[in-house]
Write a protein that holds these residues in place. Sequence first.
Motif, PDB file in Angstrom:
ATOM      1  N   GLN A   1       0.106   0.210  -0.763  1.00  0.00           N
ATOM      2  CA  GLN A   1      -0.958  -0.676  -1.257  1.00  0.00           C
ATOM      3  C   GLN A   1      -0.533  -2.146  -1.268  1.00  0.00           C
ATOM      4  O   GLN A   1      -1.356  -3.033  -1.493  1.00  0.00           O
ATOM      5  N   GLY A   2       0.759  -2.395  -1.030  1.00  0.00           N
ATOM      6  CA  GLY A   2       1.262  -3.780  -1.014  1.00  0.00           C
ATOM      7  C   GLY A   2       0.940  -4.463   0.312  1.00  0.00           C
ATOM      8  O   GLY A   2       0.372  -3.869   1.234  1.00  0.00           O
ATOM      9  N   GLU A   3       1.371  -5.728   0.407  1.00  0.00           N
ATOM     10  CA  GLU A   3       1.013  -6.556   1.572  1.00  0.00           C
ATOM     11  C   GLU A   3       1.494  -5.938   2.891  1.00  0.00           C
ATOM     12  O   GLU A   3       0.723  -5.813   3.847  1.00  0.00           O
TER      13      GLU A   3
ATOM     14  N   LYS B   1      -0.737  -4.282   5.985  1.00  0.00           N
ATOM     15  CA  LYS B   1      -0.648  -4.838   7.346  1.00  0.00           C
ATOM     16  C   LYS B   1      -0.429  -3.730   8.365  1.00  0.00           C
ATOM     17  O   LYS B   1      -0.917  -3.790   9.489  1.00  0.00           O
ATOM     18  N   LEU B   2       0.328  -2.718   7.963  1.00  0.00           N
ATOM     19  CA  LEU B   2       0.639  -1.625   8.897  1.00  0.00           C
ATOM     20  C   LEU B   2      -0.609  -0.836   9.314  1.00  0.00           C
ATOM     21  O   LEU B   2      -0.600  -0.170  10.343  1.00  0.00           O
ATOM     22  N   LEU B   3      -1.679  -0.937   8.519  1.00  0.00           N
ATOM     23  CA  LEU B   3      -2.926  -0.254   8.912  1.00  0.00           C
ATOM     24  C   LEU B   3      -3.439  -0.799  10.252  1.00  0.00           C
ATOM     25  O   LEU B   3      -4.153  -0.119  10.985  1.00  0.00           O
ATOM     26  N   ASN B   4      -3.047  -2.049  10.548  1.00  0.00           N
ATOM     27  CA  ASN B   4      -3.505  -2.683  11.796  1.00  0.00           C
ATOM     28  C   ASN B   4      -2.480  -2.592  12.920  1.00  0.00           C
ATOM     29  O   ASN B   4      -2.681  -3.173  13.984  1.00  0.00           O
TER      30      ASN B   4
ATOM     31  N   GLY C   1      -6.717   4.092   6.068  1.00  0.00           N
ATOM     32  CA  GLY C   1      -6.121   4.311   4.750  1.00  0.00           C
ATOM     33  C   GLY C   1      -4.977   5.303   4.847  1.00  0.00           C
ATOM     34  O   GLY C   1      -4.799   5.947   5.887  1.00  0.00           O
ATOM     35  N   TYR C   2      -4.211   5.380   3.772  1.00  0.00           N
ATOM     36  CA  TYR C   2      -3.101   6.336   3.715  1.00  0.00           C
ATOM     37  C   TYR C   2      -3.502   7.504   2.825  1.00  0.00           C
ATOM     38  O   TYR C   2      -4.184   7.320   1.819  1.00  0.00           O
ATOM     39  N   LEU C   3      -3.023   8.668   3.212  1.00  0.00           N
ATOM     40  CA  LEU C   3      -3.234   9.858   2.371  1.00  0.00           C
ATOM     41  C   LEU C   3      -1.867  10.470   2.073  1.00  0.00           C
ATOM     42  O   LEU C   3      -1.036  10.595   2.971  1.00  0.00           O
ATOM     43  N   HIS C   4      -1.661  10.871   0.825  1.00  0.00           N
ATOM     44  CA  HIS C   4      -0.371  11.472   0.476  1.00  0.00           C
ATOM     45  C   HIS C   4      -0.330  12.957   0.801  1.00  0.00           C
ATOM     46  O   HIS C   4      -1.344  13.654   0.728  1.00  0.00           O
TER      47      HIS C   4
ATOM     48  N   ALA D   1      11.939  -2.558  -1.958  1.00  0.00           N
ATOM     49  CA  ALA D   1      11.504  -3.259  -3.184  1.00  0.00           C
ATOM     50  C   ALA D   1      10.431  -2.459  -3.947  1.00  0.00           C
ATOM     51  O   ALA D   1      10.205  -2.700  -5.135  1.00  0.00           O
ATOM     52  N   ALA D   2       9.783  -1.525  -3.281  1.00  0.00           N
ATOM     53  CA  ALA D   2       8.726  -0.748  -3.953  1.00  0.00           C
ATOM     54  C   ALA D   2       9.311   0.292  -4.913  1.00  0.00           C
ATOM     55  O   ALA D   2       8.567   0.882  -5.707  1.00  0.00           O
TER      56      ALA D   2
END
Length: 328
Positions: free
Chosen positions: A122-124, A128-131, A142-145, A326-327
């Motif tokens: 959900q971070g920056e 960005k990786l969605l693109n 979107g991401y799904l767990h 960092a997450a």
Amino acid sequence: MSLTKNMLGLTTALLCAFSLNVSAEQIEIKFSHVVAENTPKGQMALKFKALVEERLAGQVVVKVFPNSQLFGDNKVLEAMQLGDVQLAAPSLSKFKKYTKKLQVFDLPFIFNDMAAVERFQQGEQGQKLLNSIKRKGLQGLGYLHNGMKQLSSSSEMATPADLKGKKFRIMSSDVLAAQFHAVDAVPVKKPFSEVFTLLQTKAIDGQENTWSNIYSKKFFEVQEHITESNHGVLDYLVVTSRDFWYSIPKDIRKDVKTALDEAIAYGNEIASQKSKVDKQRIVESKRATIKELSDEERQQWVEAMKPVWKRFEKQIGKKVIDAAIAAN
Ligand code: SIN
């Protein structure tokens, strides 16, 4: 008489044309995936179908194809580029041909837990990786767990040395290959649909997967040992083709996206429950022995596998890796 006949013919033709036009305007979304229906992804897909068909009845229809019925791992993204399927949620480990950046998710021991994975996604950098697959005509929605991966094998695995020379099935990821090379095991890239048979026939010794996949695909029935290593994450990128996505009228696209976001939230809830419930079911089955690692044992796995990070830093990008760390 012949005039009436002609008029009748014309009316029928007009009716046919009208009904063809109406059905042609209905948008069809084929959602293809490889897992069982009683999994986070299987449930998310069904929820998405229910929401869309309730809210956009007559405008959008969703057809869900589970268990690799329509396309297996290796074909679904190519089929999407050709317009043969509109929605899929392959594991993040299966995008190697489309981007190297998503390899961050395969780095062993990079995330401490699913909360860290969620923060990163959900971070920056995660957004960005969605693109990152745009140039290939694809769009991450979107991401799904699913959850953290465990190791299963026909023999005990307490330390990395226990994997020496053993064949482990992996998804089509070079990072996962490097992870198993790092412990002197032999990685074998195979589609998900073949894993059970490969394990059952002992063509391979083991595999890595989440509790829900180990349970729903019955891997625990043909593997005597599971080590709860939590060494990596298995999550999904919900993906569509850009051509298809932007061909949907804006107002409908907005409603489809809202339904998808809600279905993902629902799937994530299920993923979190299943990582506990399916583990417990496997424990109760007494088919496989589960090994929990002590802190010292876990540290040995971390030390053996972590050098893999450096090798992929250039391909993934230091910024992305640093954001993942960092997450935690
Ligand atoms: C999936 O969960 O979609 C499949 C994972 C795998 O190939 O192991």
